[in-house]
Design an enzyme around this catalytic site. Structure first.
Site, PDB file in Angstrom:
ATOM      1  N   LYS A 138       0.854  -1.177   0.000  1.00 41.53           N
ATOM      2  CA  LYS A 138       0.000   0.000   0.000  1.00 41.53           C
ATOM      3  C   LYS A 138       0.899   1.240   0.000  1.00 41.53           C
ATOM      4  O   LYS A 138       1.413   1.644   1.033  1.00 41.53           O
ATOM      5  CB  LYS A 138      -0.921  -0.023   1.233  1.00 41.53           C
ATOM      6  CG  LYS A 138      -2.086   0.972   1.176  1.00 41.53           C
ATOM      7  CD  LYS A 138      -1.653   2.356   1.492  1.00 41.53           C
ATOM      8  CE  LYS A 138      -2.768   3.363   1.373  1.00 41.53           C
ATOM      9  NZ  LYS A 138      -2.219   4.743   1.391  1.00 41.53           N
TER      10      LYS A 138
ATOM     11  N   GLY B 155       3.071   5.552  12.821  1.00 39.98           N
ATOM     12  CA  GLY B 155       3.684   4.302  13.266  1.00 39.98           C
ATOM     13  C   GLY B 155       3.177   3.862  14.621  1.00 39.98           C
ATOM     14  O   GLY B 155       2.950   2.666  14.864  1.00 39.98           O
TER      15      GLY B 155
ATOM     16  N   CYS C  96      14.289  10.507   4.961  1.00 38.26           N
ATOM     17  CA  CYS C  96      14.223  10.334   6.408  1.00 38.26           C
ATOM     18  C   CYS C  96      15.590  10.431   7.061  1.00 38.26           C
ATOM     19  O   CYS C  96      15.684  10.635   8.275  1.00 38.26           O
ATOM     20  CB  CYS C  96      13.574   8.994   6.747  1.00 38.26           C
ATOM     21  SG  CYS C  96      14.356   7.590   5.927  1.00 38.26           S
TER      22      CYS C  96
END
Length: 314
Positions: free
Chosen positions: A5, A66, A117
């Site tokens: 996804k 998360g 990141c």
């Protein structure tokens, strides 16, 4: 089997991978793809996390999301790997090779316009070499970075993901510059003439550690800089974060190298280098930057179960 996804903001690479898989002969049902808009994403995520058929979740994204996924996976005690947000420090010690440090800083900070990141956000420079570093860093930005649309020849830095990202940078920068001791020495503005998603490569010095520009992930082309006087001070500031994904430092002292490496609270460390990612090395963070690893044999083990068997053959 796997279900992928992608982010609703960046689905094209996943779609391309799915199509390549089909062309390579991967059977239907082995590698499936789900795309969605922002409104449908939470519902899809919850289904994947709570459905007992799914045995493993791997997520790359924000720390806040998360944490939600961890809670949702707890009901089925599902295995989970999380690669979450960062706020990488970049330490430049007094003995650093300054040309090498600038090269590493440019690569880490401005790759993909700072939208990775592991991008360096917090630059800690020893006071004795601050002027030298800022002079060379600023010159490299002016000489090497040309902002524009990536399909145009000569462009070396492209846009941000959307106009909201530009607004976030503007807000953080304005807040930081409200302190009288903080000043912007390079850039500092959106490039609206190019479109709504472009921002100048920017350097801000004397940034306060309490500001959002320092304390939160930037995800854009702004380098926040402040000085330090001792190794202990540099490490204290660098580790003063809930994030623990990546860090960088530059030194020519072998003893300092191992001391600093041992004490940095990060899962990934670049030493005299701004780009360290490779498929053969484990990638991941500590603290609130995630759990588990991607890449290397360690990353493969995240998807395997260990089974012990004892056979009595008497």
């Amino acid at each position: 089997t796997a279900v992928v996804k992608p982010s609703e903001l960046t689905p094209l690479s996943a779609i391309a991978a799915w199509n390549l898989g089909r062309r390579a002969g991967i059977p239907p049902g082995v590698f499936e793809l789900i795309t969605s808009d922002r409104e449908s994403t939470p519902e899809i995520g919850k289904e994947l996390c709570t459905n007992p058929i799914v045995k493993k979740i791997s997520f790359t994204g924000s720390t806040s999301v998360g944490k939600i996924l961890m809670k949702q996976c707890s009901g089925t005690v599902k295995r989970i790997s999380l690669e979450l947000g960062g706020n990488a420090p970049f330490i430049i010690f007094s003995d650093a090779d300054m040309d090498l440090a600038v090269k590493a800083a440019m690569a880490s900070k401005f790759r993909n316009a700072g939208q990775t990141c592991v991008s360096a956000d917090r630059f800690l420079v020893h006071s004795s070499v601050e002027e030298e570093f800022l002079s060379k860093f600023s010159a490299a930005i002016q000489e090497e970075l040309t902002v524009g649309r990536g399909l145009v020849d000569g462009i070396t830095m492209g846009p941000l993901i959307n106009a909201q990202a530009v607004s976030s940078l503007e807000s953080k920068l304005k807040e930081s510059l409200s302190d009288v001791n903080t000043d912007c020495i390079v850039g500092g503005a959106a490039l609206s003439s190019l479109g709504p998603n472009f921002f100048q490569p920017t350097v801000v010095r004397n940034v306060q550690t309490s500001s959002r520009l320092w304390a939160t992930e930037t995800f854009g082309p702004i380098a926040a800089v402040r000085t330090f006087e001792s190794d202990e001070e540099a490490l204290e500031i660098a580790n003063n974060s809930t994030s623990g994904l990546a860090s960088y430092f530059c030194t020519r002292d072998a003893g300092r190298l191992f001391r600093v490496l041992d004490r940095l609270e990060n899962g990934l460390v670049g030493i005299n280098e701004g780009i360290f990612s490779t498929a053969v090395a484990p990638f991941g963070g500590i603290k609130e930057s995630g759990i588990g690893r991607e890449g290397s044999s360690i990353g493969i083990e995240e998807y395997l179960e260990t089974k012990y068997a004892f056979l009595n053959h008497d």
